[in-house]
Design a protein around this motif. Structure first.
Motif, PDB file in Angstrom:
ATOM      1  N   LEU A 135       0.827  -1.213   0.000  1.00 40.76           N
ATOM      2  CA  LEU A 135       0.000   0.000   0.000  1.00 40.76           C
ATOM      3  C   LEU A 135       0.862   1.265   0.000  1.00 40.76           C
ATOM      4  N   VAL A 136       1.956   1.233   0.778  1.00 36.86           N
ATOM      5  CA  VAL A 136       2.832   2.410   0.802  1.00 36.86           C
ATOM      6  C   VAL A 136       3.407   2.654  -0.595  1.00 36.86           C
ATOM      7  N   SER A 137       3.870   1.580  -1.247  1.00 37.87           N
ATOM      8  CA  SER A 137       4.433   1.743  -2.581  1.00 37.87           C
ATOM      9  C   SER A 137       3.370   2.215  -3.559  1.00 37.87           C
ATOM     10  N   TRP A 138       2.174   1.682  -3.394  1.00 36.72           N
ATOM     11  CA  TRP A 138       1.054   2.053  -4.270  1.00 36.72           C
ATOM     12  C   TRP A 138       0.798   3.562  -4.167  1.00 36.72           C
ATOM     13  N   GLU A 139       0.764   4.070  -2.942  1.00 32.29           N
ATOM     14  CA  GLU A 139       0.542   5.502  -2.747  1.00 32.29           C
ATOM     15  C   GLU A 139       1.704   6.321  -3.297  1.00 32.29           C
ATOM     16  N   PHE A 140       2.888   5.774  -3.107  1.00 25.32           N
ATOM     17  CA  PHE A 140       4.098   6.382  -3.617  1.00 25.32           C
ATOM     18  C   PHE A 140       3.995   6.588  -5.125  1.00 25.32           C
ATOM     19  N   MET A 141       3.599   5.511  -5.797  1.00 20.29           N
ATOM     20  CA  MET A 141       3.420   5.538  -7.252  1.00 20.29           C
ATOM     21  C   MET A 141       2.343   6.545  -7.640  1.00 20.29           C
ATOM     22  N   SER A 142       1.223   6.520  -6.899  1.00 22.40           N
ATOM     23  CA  SER A 142       0.116   7.423  -7.234  1.00 22.40           C
ATOM     24  C   SER A 142       0.536   8.877  -7.081  1.00 22.40           C
ATOM     25  N   LEU A 143       1.184   9.178  -5.953  1.00 24.44           N
ATOM     26  CA  LEU A 143       1.509  10.583  -5.689  1.00 24.44           C
ATOM     27  C   LEU A 143       2.571  11.085  -6.646  1.00 24.44           C
ATOM     28  N   ALA A 144       3.555  10.218  -6.966  1.00 26.84           N
ATOM     29  CA  ALA A 144       4.582  10.656  -7.919  1.00 26.84           C
ATOM     30  C   ALA A 144       3.949  10.955  -9.265  1.00 26.84           C
ATOM     31  N   SER A 145       3.018  10.086  -9.699  1.00 27.91           N
ATOM     32  CA  SER A 145       2.399  10.326 -11.004  1.00 27.91           C
ATOM     33  C   SER A 145       1.485  11.545 -10.926  1.00 27.91           C
ATOM     34  N   TRP A 146       0.882  11.779  -9.755  1.00 31.36           N
ATOM     35  CA  TRP A 146       0.036  12.970  -9.599  1.00 31.36           C
ATOM     36  C   TRP A 146       0.874  14.236  -9.773  1.00 31.36           C
ATOM     37  N   ALA A 147       2.055  14.215  -9.164  1.00 35.18           N
ATOM     38  CA  ALA A 147       2.936  15.377  -9.312  1.00 35.18           C
ATOM     39  C   ALA A 147       3.310  15.583 -10.775  1.00 35.18           C
ATOM     40  N   LEU A 148       3.490  14.488 -11.500  1.00 35.42           N
ATOM     41  CA  LEU A 148       3.854  14.603 -12.917  1.00 35.42           C
ATOM     42  C   LEU A 148       2.686  15.107 -13.752  1.00 35.42           C
ATOM     43  N   VAL A 149       1.467  14.720 -13.367  1.00 32.59           N
ATOM     44  CA  VAL A 149       0.289  15.235 -14.073  1.00 32.59           C
ATOM     45  C   VAL A 149       0.216  16.750 -13.909  1.00 32.59           C
ATOM     46  N   LEU A 150       0.666  17.207 -12.749  1.00 33.93           N
ATOM     47  CA  LEU A 150       0.612  18.639 -12.462  1.00 33.93           C
ATOM     48  C   LEU A 150       1.808  19.405 -13.027  1.00 33.93           C
ATOM     49  N   ALA A 151       2.655  18.718 -13.822  1.00 33.66           N
ATOM     50  CA  ALA A 151       3.877  19.381 -14.290  1.00 33.66           C
ATOM     51  C   ALA A 151       3.557  20.672 -15.035  1.00 33.66           C
ATOM     52  N   HIS A 152       2.545  20.643 -15.862  1.00 27.81           N
ATOM     53  CA  HIS A 152       2.158  21.857 -16.591  1.00 27.81           C
ATOM     54  C   HIS A 152       0.925  22.438 -15.899  1.00 27.81           C
TER      55      HIS A 152
END
Lengths: 669, 316
Positions: A135-152
């Motif tokens: 679950l920790v890794s899952w959230e890790f993956m989600s949040l990192a990709s969320w930050a990337l979605v927000l890149a622009h």
């Protein structure tokens, strides 16, 4: 021990490079550093995963991290080795592409630190061997990709996409958390080995299965939990879009397979029907959305939803076969699902890379503003074409193989017991065939409108070919698509340990077949030889071309387009993406999307142009999500008053709640 | 083994050689039915030869794809046609592609042709491609479900096995097979761009689908596309014949006499199929393009019903 430790080293290398990336991301060479390290790490990970998959050696490792009494457990078995290979293959391709594409990035400091973290997160999810680490890794993956979605983040649409994504990701993780809570039971044994061995009530298992379906399905893009996906995937930079669509959805599939095929034990009889119906419906809905879409990257994101539907339908079939004790057929269906996982990660990454190259070259991804790119970007066009053929499930490319295996599995299913399955399976077969045919139409439209014809805007007319790294990434993925389509036997053999682990059976060995054919059950039932089909097509095409040029005529004359004698100079007279989709809108869209077309024709004598207005509704978004959002909003408005009470009232509330809770407890026991 | 390879080669040559003849025959019968004399039976050969000899006129902005795809379309169709048993079963390469793969090969050919139609960037090419893909998006699943029904009856997706099983007496008459036949015929009409879906004789008007798509083609490229279309007609007629009228197909390893008989019977089946097609086309009007989904939707439902019946009857 060896493989897990090596992969954890790879992960820590990825995490380590993220740290300097934060400080140095504005330097011109930071991109080269981050993507170079990511490429090397992913290639190393790919090698280790492939070795573990082919050698069949499992290994595990416990690190003294996380919860004090269990630590963080990591393990590689056949299933995780296969998915690690998929993740790292996609990661390597995206990093190679990023080496060139990343130079055009306008906000590198918002991409570079999160990119390796995202890759590391996906690796960790697949490596995890206890619920907490997972679950920790899952959230890790989600949040990192969320930050990337927000890149622009300056574009409002991207901010909205990120918000929806965050809400859906949180919801999905919550469902998974509850699922693991149910599976771990009151003892709180969070290790996967303990969960696997525990005996639990069928009702608990069923509930856990539904929760896992919600949690993993929302990440994978299973309808009706798919709404965030076409918003979030295209918002990220293109190589991240490729990772999210091509790889992260596969990590979600891994989570589902791990829980349902491995941890839960024997699931309830209706779970197969649920999966089949959801999968078939998702496939058709996703591809219909893609057909209506004019934004190239959103089209690809919708097509991801279709492919996830195919994967889940195959998984449902595998569950049904396994429950009936037909291990060989379950192995066939599961092989189809996993083969499609690999295929989709290959061609979807390739297509997103192509869309990224188009975006860089023309500054836009609206298909109505592209056209004629095959002249300006010949190599990109060729690779995008290969990806389009592959994703349309056409021979001799790889998409056809998994489709073919799925159909072969469906043809074994009349032996299954239960009336529900007897009715659902043929219907799902029809849906998969429909989805495949619609996918072909969708990609004729995508490639034809964007790359063929004449440029519709000056930007499209002055586009420049993509850089060497991007072309290398696309070219190698296109080659892999062709290789997996012409030599599928090797992939099927590599999947055998996975199916043996999960359904207790495997497809017959393919490598020793004459001419490298694939034979799912027996030669008299069905066989296919991609290599020979490819060779025959190439041979007869070149033979006929040679014969015609030699014996008849080889003269060629260039002339203006004929167009039935009325060639009109303007590029706007070409068929547009909207025009191409019109018959489909009319046949399918009027019912599914409540599509309405209205032509406003000015009266005779009036010189104003006629206008076509078009209304399309997304049934899931408007019927399910908007009412839900409104309800939450209204409830929050009501509860808002609770924020402004006096301390006296708060204490009363706490007291009353305590009494109520104690009463419930007293009555319960 | 050598005889087997010869049979396979003969089959590839035979479908190619017979394709223009069948088209010429259908045109002739249609002409006779409307009390016209009609062109000679070998007119399609002459047309093809003339097209091949002419210069190819290619639009100025056409890309490489425009010139390469006609050969690929032809090749994919030819490979598919070569794998359908015509006069002899047990073809050497029959295990290369089964029924599903043959349908998919035709799908590949159509994919290429639809893209070629969009290459020059004219309105006609786009409308043709769009409608062709619209028709195929319904015809292909209908075809696939029909194939499911056949494969379930035969217990195999290998076309030669299906044909052999359906030729054996124990299969008998089945409702699902009847539905599959009707659905297959409907799909064949749509896929070959025949009336009432499309009119192969028109060269103008917005109703046309296939002809609009290939409007920009000329010379040898057009010849390849025309030949591929003719091959496709032979393929569908042979497919229907080898599944529903499988008698007379020489079994694997048969002697020369059986092969000759099979070849004669195959030609007779093609003639019968061509006559029925011509008769049907003369007696019906072309339908509006947006009635086509109803037509093909019926085929889809028939295919689904046939498959469903087989699924359900298996348990009893």
């Amino acid at each position: 021990m060896q493989a897990t430790a090596t992969l954890l080293t790879v992960v820590s290398a990825l995490l380590a490079v993220a740290v300097p990336a934060v400080a140095l991301s504005r330097r011109p060479w930071a991109g080269t550093l981050v993507y170079g390290v990511s490429l090397a790490a992913s290639l190393a990970g790919l090698g280790v995963a492939l070795a573990a998959l082919l050698a069949g050696a499992g290994s595990e490792l416990t690190l003294p991290l996380g919860l004090p009494w269990i630590g963080a457990r990591f393990r590689i078995d056949a299933l995780s080795a296969f998915f690690l290979a998929v993740v790292n293959l996609g990661g390597a391709a995206a990093s190679l592409y990023g080496l060139g594409y990343g130079r055009h990035e306008e906000a590198p400091h918002r991409v570079l630190p999160f990119y390796p973290v995202f890759l590391a997160g996906m690796n960790l999810v697949v490596l995890a061997d206890d619920a907490f680490t997972f679950l920790v890794s899952w959230e890790f993956m989600s949040l990192a990709s969320w930050a990337l979605v927000l890149a622009h983040h300056r574009e409002a649409a991207n901010r909205q996409a990120a918000t929806v994504y965050l809400v859906m990701a949180g919801f999905g993780t919550m469902a998974l958390l509850l699922a693991f809570g149910l599976l771990a039971g009151t003892g709180g044994e969070y290790g996967f080995s303990a969960i696997r061995e525990a005996v639990r009530d069928p009702a608990v298992s069923s509930l856990a299965l539904v929760l896992a379906l919600v949690g993993a399905g929302s990440k994978a893009g299973l309808a009706p939990l798919h709404v965030w996906l076409p918003l979030a995937h295209p918002a990220a930079p293109s190589h991240v879009s490729a990772l999210m669509s091509g790889v992260m959805t596969k990590v979600a599939v891994y989570g589902f397979v791990r829980i349902v095929f491995d941890l839960i034990g024997e699931p309830a009889w209706w779970s197969a029907i649920l999966l089949l119906a959801l999968g078939g419906g998702t496939a058709v809905l996703g591809i219909l959305h893609a057909l209506m879409e004019r934004d190239l990257k959103r089209l690809l994101a919708y097509s991801t939803i279709e492919n996830i539907g195919i994967v889940f339908a195959c998984l449902g079939l595998a569950l049904a076969f396994r429950a009936d004790g037909m291990g060989w057929a379950a192995a066939l269906a599961l092989t189809a699902a996993l083969f499609h996982v690999l295929n989709h990660s290959l061609f979807k990454s390739l297509l997103f890379f192509g869309a990224g190259a188009v975006l860089t070259a023309t500054g836009g991804r609206d298909m109505e503003r592209l056209g004629g790119l095959i002249h300006r970007m010949p190599a990109t066009a060729l690779f995008f074409l290969a990806g389009s053929i592959a994703i349309s499930a056409l021979p001799p490319f790889n998409g056809f193989i998994s489709e073919w295996l799925a159909f072969q599995a469906i043809l074994q299913s009349p032996e299954l017991g239960g009336w529900g399955l007897k009715i659902v399976v043929p219907a799902v077969g029809g849906m998969l065939a429909l989805a495949a045919a619609l996918a072909a139409a969708c990609f004729v439209r995508a490639f034809g409108v964007s790359f063929l014809g004449r440029p519709r805007t000056p930007e499209a007319g002055t586009a420049r070919e993509a850089d060497r790294f991007s072309l290398a990434a696309m070219g190698s993925l296109a080659l892999l698509c062709l290789a997996a389509g012409t030599l599928p036997g090797f992939v099927i053999d590599a999947l055998a340990p996975v199916t043996r682990l999960l359904v207790g059976g495997a497809m017959p060995l393919q490598a020793d077949r004459p001419w490298l054919s694939i034979v799912p059950i027996a030669e008299s039932r069905s066989s296919y030889n991609g290599l020979l089909v490819f060779a025959f097509i190439v041979l007869s095409a070149s033979l006929s071309a040679f014969a015609v040029h030699r014996l008849a005529s080889s003269r060629l004359r260039r002339a203006p387009a004929w167009d039935c004698g009325f060639p009109v100079a303007g590029a706007a007279t070409q068929y547009s993406a909207g025009g191409f989709a019109q018959p489909f809108r009319r046949i399918f869209g009027t019912t599914v999307f409540a599509a309405r077309e209205e032509v406003t024709m000015p009266p005779p004598g009036d010189m104003r142009p006629a206008r076509l207005s078009l209304a399309i509704h997304d049934p899931v978004w408007e019927r399910a999500y908007l009412p839900l959002a409104r309800a939450v909003d209204a409830l929050a408005g009501r509860l808002n008053r609770l924020q402004f009470l006096t301390i006296r009232r708060y204490l009363t509330l706490v007291f009353l709640f305590l009494v109520a809770l104690l009463l419930v407890l007293a009555l319960w026991t | 083994m050598i005889l087997d390879i010869l049979v396979q080669g003969a089959q590839m040559a035979a479908v190619l050689a017979a394709a223009p003849l069948v088209t010429g025959f259908v045109r002739k019968v249609k002409a006779r039915l409307t009390r016209r004399k009609g062109p000679s039976l070998i007119q399609p050969y002459r047309d093809l030869a003339r097209l091949m000899r002419k210069d190819a006129v290619v639009a100025e902005n056409a890309s490489w794809l425009f010139r390469v795809f006609p050969y690929l379309v032809f090749a994919a169709t030819w490979v598919a046609a070569a794998l359908v048993p015509t006069f002899a079963g047990g073809l050497v390469f029959s295990w290369t592609a089964d029924l599903i793969a043959i349908i998919a090969l035709l799908g590949t050919a159509r994919f290429f042709l639809a893209l070629a139609g969009m290459d020059v960037g004219t309105a006609f090419g786009g409308i043709g491609s769009s409608r062709e893909m619209m028709i195929s998006s319904l015809a292909e699943p209908a075809m696939m479900l029909t194939m499911f029904a056949l494969a379930l009856v035969a217990g195999s997706t290998q076309l030669s096995t299906v044909s052999a099983v359906l030729a054996s007496p124990e299969v008998g008459l089945r409702v699902s097979l009847g539905m599959a036949l009707v659905a297959l015929v409907m799909v064949a009409i749509a896929e070959n761009a025949r009336i009432p879906i499309d009119n192969p004789a028109t060269h103008l008007e917005l109703t046309m689908v296939h002809e609009a798509m290939v409007l920009e083609y000329s010379g040898r490229h057009l010849a390849m596309i025309e030949l591929a279309a003719m091959l496709k007609l032979v393929l569908y007629l042979s497919l229907i014949a080898c599944v529903f009228v499988p008698w007379g197909i020489a079994p694997a390893g048969a002697g020369v006499a059986a092969l000759a008989l099979g070849a004669a019977l195959w030609l007779a089946k093609l003639a019968a199929g061509g006559f029925l097609l011509a008769f049907f086309e003369t007696s019906i009007a072309k339908m509006r393009v947006f009635r086509v989904p109803d037509f093909l939707g019926a085929a889809l439902m028939l295919g689904l019903l046939g498959t469903l019946l087989l699924f359900v009857s298996r348990s009893m």
